[in-house]
Each structure stands twice: as structure tokens, then as C-alpha cells.
Design a protein around this motif. Structure first.
Motif, mmCIF file in Angstrom:
data_model
loop_
_atom_site.group_PDB
_atom_site.id
_atom_site.type_symbol
_atom_site.label_atom_id
_atom_site.label_comp_id
_atom_site.label_asym_id
_atom_site.label_seq_id
_atom_site.Cartn_x
_atom_site.Cartn_y
_atom_site.Cartn_z
ATOM 1 N N TYR A 59 8.803 10.346 6.759
ATOM 2 C CA TYR A 59 7.855 9.423 6.666
ATOM 3 C C TYR A 59 8.117 7.948 6.464
ATOM 4 C CZ TYR A 59 3.366 7.190 5.231
ATOM 5 O OH TYR A 59 2.453 6.330 4.948
ATOM 6 N N PRO A 62 0.807 -1.477 0.028
ATOM 7 C CA PRO A 62 0.031 -0.041 0.005
ATOM 8 C C PRO A 62 0.923 1.078 -0.064
ATOM 9 C CG PRO A 62 -0.729 -1.615 1.858
ATOM 10 C CD PRO A 62 0.646 -1.905 1.275
ATOM 11 N N LEU A 63 2.062 1.176 0.509
ATOM 12 C CA LEU A 63 2.849 2.390 0.892
ATOM 13 C C LEU A 63 3.371 2.720 -0.586
ATOM 14 C CD1 LEU A 63 4.683 4.456 2.374
ATOM 15 C CD2 LEU A 63 6.526 2.645 2.153
ATOM 16 N N ALA A 89 2.006 1.881 -3.552
ATOM 17 C CA ALA A 89 0.718 2.184 -4.206
ATOM 18 C C ALA A 89 0.635 3.585 -4.322
ATOM 19 C CB ALA A 89 -0.352 1.242 -4.220
ATOM 20 N N ARG A 90 0.559 4.191 -2.857
ATOM 21 C CA ARG A 90 0.280 5.310 -2.850
ATOM 22 C C ARG A 90 1.192 6.659 -3.320
ATOM 23 N NH1 ARG A 90 -1.154 3.413 2.139
ATOM 24 N NH2 ARG A 90 0.751 4.318 3.366
ATOM 25 N N HIS A 91 2.555 5.915 -3.044
ATOM 26 C CA HIS A 91 3.563 7.013 -3.446
ATOM 27 C C HIS A 91 4.481 6.441 -4.581
ATOM 28 C CE1 HIS A 91 2.599 9.285 0.264
ATOM 29 N NE2 HIS A 91 2.396 7.979 1.003
ATOM 30 N N GLY A 92 4.227 6.905 -5.867
ATOM 31 C CA GLY A 92 4.888 6.598 -7.032
ATOM 32 C C GLY A 92 6.476 7.004 -7.096
ATOM 33 N N TYR A 136 14.223 6.456 -1.813
ATOM 34 C CA TYR A 136 13.319 7.929 -1.741
ATOM 35 C C TYR A 136 14.079 8.964 -2.350
ATOM 36 C CZ TYR A 136 15.468 8.723 2.771
ATOM 37 O OH TYR A 136 16.304 8.880 4.038
#
Length: 241
Positions: free
Chosen positions: A130, A100-101, A103-106, A121
Motif C-alpha cells: 500500500y 493523512p497517511l 495519521a491513519r497508520h501509526g 514500514y
């Protein structure tokens, strides 16, 4: 006393890139490493956060020993491969929790190295704090002997108790490293355990670039590292950076 050389790769021998596969390995690097390996009687090893297979693919020169994933896997001078594995059920649980992480942050990139999972990152630096908090909670929830390993805009989940310092110590018990003075060159926080180990052994610890470090010497960047390494074997007397 003869020296044994232990070298980080990214940020030390090659420039950092936006993604792990985006690095550029020029033709001069294998020539430098082959020369140093030959002139030291084989007492040269790469100590990297990359997997051993990834080092093989990008760097080549398979005769040079190498430790990957911050010491979780290590190929010795005889070609034997040693591994500290993450149990498969634990790894599956980590991947499910990370889905999910991602998927939320491309802008985040998952790198599955085998024994470790790394979240890069570099393309989304504002998410750094985060990501660290998220993975910290995840490791706390799952447990199972895991720990976080922070690097330059990357954080990894890895088995606890294994690091680059341990990898260097293991090499120093084996030929052709046994009885030599260790030299470690690295640029990242992940290299601090190796710096500390080398300091304890009375060796030469070299930090590349700025930042706090327990290393005793400094070199400004990749070009300076390569120039110093190229000079050392040819000199009748070793000189510190």
C-alpha cells in the motif's frame, strides 16, 4: 593495484534495527574503520541511505569520507560537502500529502533526511504494498523530477537520477580513490547501482546476505563483513570473499 573501499552501513557494517535511531554501534566499528582508513591511505568511504549528519552522529570518525541519502549528499576527502537538493515547495507538497497517511497508520514512520523523505514500514510490514502504491501515485502527481527508492521495508521519495553508483563514480575521480580498484559491499537493492558500477570498472562487488544481485561475491552477514575487512589490510595479498 591498491583497492578503494566503499561500504554501505545498515545491514553491512551494523545490524538492521526496527527504526533508524535504534541501531547499535559498538566500539569495535570505529576502530575497524579508522584502521582501514589509515592502512589504505584514506581510500575508504561510507555510502549510505542515511543523511551525512546522521552518519556523523552515529558513526563519528569524521575524517572518513561519506555519501548520504543514496548519493544526494557527499563529503569528499578534503571535507567539502556536495548536495543535490529537493526544491522546498516540492518538499512541502510531499509532506502535506503524507500527513493523512501517517495519521491513519501509526505503524508507519516518516524520516525526513533533508533531500529525501522516507516512509519506514518495518513495524507494519502488511502495509508495504500500500505504501509503495501511495507514494508511486504521489510522485506521479507531483512530478518535478522525483523518483522512488525502495529498500528493506522502506521506500523513499528522492530527486531522480542520483544513486549510490554515481556517488562511487564521483569518488573515483578524486584523490585518494583515483586509480584504485573499487570494492563495494552492501546488502540492499539500493546498492545494486554501486555493484553495477564497480563491475563495469573491474572491481569487487560483494552482496551481504541472501537475495538476487548483480554482485559477484557474497558474505553471509555483518560479522563476516567485519572479519573480512579486518583481515584485508593486514594481508600481503588481497583475497576475495
Amino acid at each position: 593495484m591498491d583497492w578503494a573501499y566503499f561500504l554501505d552501513v545498515d545491514g553491512t557494517l551494523i545490524e538492521l534495527a526496527m527504526t533508524p535511531d535504534a541501531i547499535e554501534v559498538d566500539h569495535a566499528l570505529p576502530v575497524l574503520l579508522e584502521t582501514l582508513h589509515r592502512q589504505t591511505g584514506g581510500a575508504l568511504a561510507l555510502i549510505s541511505g542515511r543523511a551525512v549528519a546522521d552518519l556523523d552522529r552515529h558513526i563519528g570518525i569524521l575524517q572518513v569520507p561519506r555519501a548520504g541519502q543514496h548519493g544526494l549528499e557527499r563529503r569528499d576527502a578534503a571535507g567539502r560537502l556536495w548536495r543535490h537538493e529537493t526544491p522546498e515547495p516540492v518538499k512541502r507538497a510531499l509532506l502535506e500529502a503524507l500527513a493523512p497517511l501517517l495519521a491513519r497508520h501509526g505503524g508507519l514512520l516518516l524520516e525526513d533526511k533533508g533531500s529525501t523523505l522516507a516512509i519506514h514500514y518495518r513495524r507494519a510490514p502488511m502495509l508495504g504494498a500500500y505504501v509503495h502504491r501511495f507514494l508511486g501515485r504521489l510522485v506521479s502527481d507531483i512530478g518535478q523530477g522525483l523518483q522512488l527508492q525502495a529498500g528493506k521495508r522502506v521506500v523513499e521519495v528522492k530527486p531522480a537520477g542520483v544513486d549510490k553508483g554515481m556517488a562511487v563514480a564521483e569518488y573515483l575521480t578524486e584523490a585518494p580513490f583515483l586509480g584504485r580498484l573499487p570494492v563495494f559491499i552492501g546488502d540492499d537493492i539500493t546498492d545494486e547501482t554501486a555493484f553495477a558500477l564497480v563491475n563495469e570498472r573491474g572491481g569487487i562487488s560483494v552482496k551481504v546476505g541472501p537475495g538476487r544481485s548483480c554482485a559477484r561475491y557474497r558474505l553471509p552477514g555483518v560479522a563476516a563483513v567485519r572479519a573480512w575487512l579486518a583481515y584485508q589490510p593486514m594481508s600481503p595479498h588481497h583475497e576475495h570473499p
